[in-house]
Design an enzyme around this catalytic site. Structure first.
Site, PDB file in Angstrom:
ATOM      1  CB  ALA A   1      13.471  56.108  24.178  1.00 57.36           C
TER       2      ALA A   1
ATOM      3  N   GLY B   1      11.006  60.230  23.632  1.00 56.27           N
ATOM      4  CA  GLY B   1      10.879  59.966  25.060  1.00 56.27           C
ATOM      5  C   GLY B   1      11.207  61.178  25.904  1.00 56.27           C
TER       6      GLY B   1
ATOM      7  CD  GLU C   1       6.616  58.955  25.027  1.00 56.38           C
ATOM      8  OE1 GLU C   1       5.555  58.385  25.318  1.00 56.38           O
ATOM      9  OE2 GLU C   1       7.616  58.355  24.585  1.00 56.38           O
TER      10      GLU C   1
ATOM     11  CD  GLU D   1       8.567  58.694  19.760  1.00 55.90           C
ATOM     12  OE1 GLU D   1       8.808  58.859  20.972  1.00 55.90           O
ATOM     13  OE2 GLU D   1       8.163  59.626  19.021  1.00 55.90           O
TER      14      GLU D   1
END
Length: 245
Positions: free
Chosen positions: A67, A112, A115, A135
């Site tokens: 992300a 991300g 994910e 993260e």
């Protein structure tokens, strides 16, 4: 996206397979809100909704480095939750696709990006692909469905290890942990292999494939009695349909 800008997500059809490719190579396919918005549009668009399988790729260099965390820095909790209701919902849209989905993974698949890959049904990776959740080291946690899907995929103990103690692992170890469907031999393009898999999935009777995926997902959290009922209801529904319906 402003006029003249290159799209950050492209969709192409290969027969019954919709190939969705991230195009933010200069930023290693970092998942900005703009990219997520375009991915959301792609997932809801006719090329994907009219397909019988979906292939998600970041290209031959990188799947996604994660992300674009700088975009959420300094936002209030209300603003963060508003993000999850808008473009941040794309991960659940991918996970909820009714047709089979496959990720073709080269290079980094982090944060991300991992994910997003976990939101697909199958993951085919290059031998030198790299996976991880960095993260916590950045003072945050995976928050786009990654923790939930990771725990369901590898179990609680392994999830703790991967999120807190092992921010990066290679493809062979990811495969051994059950994160991947297949690791390609060195030199084999995972996009080619993933497209073969997606085409085979697209050739299955679509209603049977869709109900099988949904029943498997539900079985992971259902009681024995509920899981058996779901199986039997699916079978009863399919028994009334011609095989190709």
């Amino acid at each position: 996206m402003t006029a003249g800008d290159e799209p950050l997500v492209a969709v192409a059809r290969h027969g019954a397979v919709a190939v969705v490719q991230l195009h933010r190579e200069a930023k290693l396919n970092a998942l900005s809100a703009e990219l997520e918005g375009q991915l959301l549009d792609a997932v809801r668009g006719p090329e994907v909704t009219g397909s019988r399988a979906v292939l998600l790729t970041g290209g031959d260099r990188v799947f996604s480095s994660g992300a674009d965390v700088t975009e959420l820095a300094g936002r209030s909790p209300a603003e963060v939750f508003a993000y999850y209701r808008s473009t941040g919902h794309v991960y659940e849209e991918v996970a909820g696709l009714p047709q089979p989905s496959v990720s073709a993974i080269n290079g980094y698949c982090l944060g991300g990006g991992l994910e997003l890959a976990l939101a697909t049904d199958f993951r085919v990776a290059a031998a030198d692909a790299v996976f991880g959740f960095p993260e916590v080291g950045l003072g945050i946690v995976p928050s786009s469905g990654g923790l939930h899907r990771l725990v369901r995929t590898v179990g609680v103990a392994r999830a703790r290890e991967l999120v807190l103690a092992r921010p990066r692992i290679g493809a062979p170890e990811a495969d051994a942990l059950g994160l991947l469907t297949e690791v390609c031999a060195p030199g084999v393009d995972p996009l080619v292999r993933a497209l073969e898999l997606a085409a085979a999935l697209a050739a299955l009777p679509p209603l049977a494939a869709s109900l099988a995926l949904q029943a498997i997902d539900a079985a992971g959290e259902a009681s024995r009695e509920a899981a058996l009922l779901i199986e039997r209801l699916c079978y009863a529904t399919l028994a009334q349909q011609p095989p190709a319906s």
